[in-house]
Structure formats: C-alpha cells, structure tokens
Design an enzyme around this catalytic site. Structure first.
Site, PDB file in Angstrom:
ATOM      1  CG  ASP A  92      -6.352   4.173 -13.383  1.00 16.54           C
ATOM      2  OD1 ASP A  92      -5.287   4.361 -13.992  1.00 16.54           O
ATOM      3  OD2 ASP A  92      -6.740   4.915 -12.469  1.00 16.54           O
ATOM      4  N   GLY A  94      -6.593   5.940 -16.955  1.00 16.13           N
ATOM      5  CA  GLY A  94      -6.434   7.386 -16.918  1.00 16.13           C
ATOM      6  C   GLY A  94      -7.743   8.114 -17.157  1.00 16.13           C
ATOM      7  N   GLY A 221     -17.729   4.770 -13.671  1.00 17.90           N
ATOM      8  CA  GLY A 221     -18.699   5.849 -13.590  1.00 17.90           C
ATOM      9  C   GLY A 221     -19.602   5.801 -12.380  1.00 17.90           C
ATOM     10  CG  ASP A 271      -9.793   0.831  -7.418  1.00 13.13           C
ATOM     11  OD1 ASP A 271      -9.357   1.998  -7.282  1.00 13.13           O
ATOM     12  OD2 ASP A 271     -10.692   0.555  -8.239  1.00 13.13           O
ATOM     13  CG  HIS A 340      -6.390  -0.244  11.542  1.00 12.95           C
ATOM     14  ND1 HIS A 340      -6.750  -1.358  12.260  1.00 12.95           N
ATOM     15  CD2 HIS A 340      -7.556   0.394  11.221  1.00 12.95           C
ATOM     16  CE1 HIS A 340      -8.071  -1.392  12.387  1.00 12.95           C
ATOM     17  NE2 HIS A 340      -8.580  -0.333  11.764  1.00 12.95           N
TER      18      HIS A 340
END
Length: 376
Positions: A92, A94, A221, A271, A340
């Site tokens: 990413d 930052g 966002g 993510d 898991h």
C-alpha cells in the site's frame, strides 16, 4: 503485469481471472494476507506457503519505511529476499496509515508531514518519494499515494481530498516514469478511487482513475466505519465505471460476508487484518459462523475447529484444545487460530472462484452468507 478474465457469473457481476507478474500467477478472486512489517504476524513463511498457500501477500509502506528502513531493504535485495518470500507482494502507499495518525500529521498539496508512532520523529511523504520508497521495497504491485478520508466525512472536504488524490496520482505516474526497477523485475502501479460515500464523487473519481490507463485499479476510503450497505453501494457505482479488463482491488475489506458480497459486485482482490487480528483475540471464522474460542462452552468440545474441515488445522486440533491454549495464554493458540482464519479466508475466495467457473456462484454465495451470519 497481465490480467485475463476466465469467467463471469450470469446472475451477478462476479468474475474469475488470472493476474500474471514476474513472481507468478495470481488466481482471482484473491485474498491477500497482511504482512505489515515483513511478516504475516505469527506465521512462519513455510506455513504460509504450505498450509495457507496464498499467491500474494501485502506489505505496508509506512511501517517498512520506518523499520527496518529503506537502506536495509535495499541491502537485502528487496522485501522478497529480506523475508524469504518468492511469490507476489503488493504494497500500500502509506495513505491509510497517515489517515490513522490524524492527531500527528499535517496534509498539504505537497504531501503529508507526520510524526512517527515509534519515536516521535518527523517525516514527509510525497507522491514522488512514496514511489521511490515502494521501488526500494520492491513489491510487484504498488499503490499511488492518496488521502484516505474518514467516516463520516463532510462533502466539500471529500471533494477537495478526492481532487488532491487525483493530482497526486498524476505526480506518481510522472515520477515513476523516471525510475527503473531495482531488482530485475517490473512493478505495476494501481491508482486509488476515493470520494467517501458520495456517489457523484465516486463516479468522478472512478472516471479519472479509469482514464489514467493503469494495469489495475484500487478502491480506497471504504471499511473505515461506514455501514456495509454504504460500502456495497459505493463499490457497485465504481465497478460500473472501472474497466472490465483490469483487476479491481478493494482495499482493507473485510469480513467473510463483506468479501463474498463485494465479489458479487465485481471485485477481484482483497486484504484485511481481520483474520489475523481477530484470531489473536480468540475469534475464529468458520463455514457455520464465528466462534469465540475463549467461551466456556468449548471447554469439553472435542470436535474439529471447523466441522467441515476447511483447512488442515481443523482436522488436527479440537475446539477444547484450542480453548485450553488460550486459557493458559500459550502462544501456540494464537498461531493455530491465525493459520485457521487465514486458511478459511483463502478457502472462501478459492471456493468463490470455483463456483464462478461452474456457473453457480450466486446461489452458493447466498447460502454461504446465510450460513456464516451466525455467532456459534
């Protein structure tokens, strides 16, 4: 980087595709485990490869810039070699971390001045030096520098911020064009759509980002406190505009249900720290719902963690044993729970892909959402 669509669901906008980079193939939809500081917290790389088996993980530019620092990463030959990971990495920009430092940063047109959460030292991120930092880190996919607006957010502030993010994107593209990769492979820049929860701003931003002609695009966002319905509405608006032949990455999302609903809207990449962070607190995701493994009800439950045997962990350990490990504060408990949860997330997106290819994704998705929406 190349992207190829393999199939589209007939009853939703879900897609199955393949991204190819110099570090290998990424089958989409994909969930990227978050490796904030050159480590997916609590998981050995061999477990990451052999048991969770993601095609790509995420690194964090802000944290890696502060520690171990760019000089060390360059000496190591980049993040792949530093952490012994030979598959894909996305970093990413930052921007989200700068957003989260709201009390310790000042945003101007030139860039952002912020105070380190570690030692209080001051630093500046600009579109130009963020491109240089990500070049030094060496991720396969890098993000344009953006401002992530909070929720709720005033319309006029969101509009000003969005236009600044667009100007920053132009600077990122211009400066990146003057740089050469350091480690012998190409890096691909993804711009980021902003606009808070305002449909007209999201449309404007999606059009600007689409016109940039990048090889992939991100949506930022969201998942910053807004209701899930707002997130889905913004995703739907943006996916109608972003090009179909490029991968779409929804940043920082989310719960298993969020992921399935956004796959249905046309998102390819995700993510989130939720599977790892929640695991360390004893919250497990399963195909039948969520489990707080610390609850006494699991004390003598000798059934597998997920009775459908979703990941290898589920057949090796019982709920009673895992609860015991949390009760005595044994670090192995957090490791098992983390593996898991990550295994479950990867199983979920891979199952989604299979059902898209089979042509029955929408029915399967609705069944899974109903099944997972339980506290066990």
């Amino acid at each position: 980087m190349k992207f190829q669509l393999k199939a589209k669901d007939s009853l939703s906008k879900a897609r199955a595709g393949v991204i190819t980079t110099d570090h290998g193939v990424i089958e989409t939809p994909i969930f990227m485990p978050v490796g904030t500081v050159a480590s997916v917290k609590g998981v050995h790389q061999r477990e990451l490869k052999n048991d969770i088996n993601p095609d790509i993980i995420l690194g964090n530019t802000y944290h890696l810039y502060l520690r171990p620092g760019i000089e060390i990463l360059e000496k190591a030959g980049g993040l792949h070699k530093f952490m012994n990971w030979d598959r894909n990495i996305l970093t990413d920009s930052g921007g989200y971390q700068v957003y989260s430092l709201s009390a310790n940063r000042k945003i101007k047109e030139e860039g952002v001045k912020f105070k380190s959460h570690i030692d209080g030292s001051y630093h500046v991120f600009t579109p130009e030096n963020v491109m240089e930092i990500q070049r030094s880190i060496g991720a396969d996919i890098i993000m344009a520098f953006d401002e992530c607006t909070p929720y709720p957010c005033d319309y006029n502030y969101a509009k000003r911020s969005m236009h600044m993010t667009h100007r920053w994107l132009d600077r990122c593209i211009s400066h990146l064009g003057t740089l050469k990769p350091l480690y012998g492979y190409d890096q691909t820049l993804f711009p980021i759509v902003q606009g808070s929860v305002y449909k007209d701003l999201r449309r404007q931003s999606a059009e600007y980002i689409a016109n940039a002609g990048a090889e992939g695009n991100a949506i930022g966002g969201l998942s910053v406190g807004e209701p899930a319905e707002e997130m889905y509405a913004m995703t739907e608006v943006v996916c109608e505009i972003l090009p179909e032949d490029k991968p779409r990455y929804l940043m920082g999302v989310g719960t298993p249900i969020n992921i399935l609903e956004n796959i249905a809207l046309g998102i390819d990449m995700f993510d989130c720290v939720m599977p790892t962070r929640n695991a360390r607190n004893g919250m497990l995701f399963t195909s039948k719902g969520t489990i707080n493994i610390k609850n006494k009800k699991w004390e003598d439950d000798f059934s597998p963690i997920d009775e459908d045997g979703i990941t290898w962990v589920d057949t090796e350990y019982t709920k009673a044993y895992l609860r015991h490990l949390f009760t005595v504060n044994e670090m192995l408990g957090k490791q098992i729970a983390t593996i898991h949860n990550l295994g479950f997330y990867l199983w979920l997106v891979r199952s989604a892909r299979q059902h898209i290819l089979q042509g029955d994704f929408a029915q399967w998705k609705n069944m899974m959402v109903s099944s997972m929406d339980n506290r066990l």
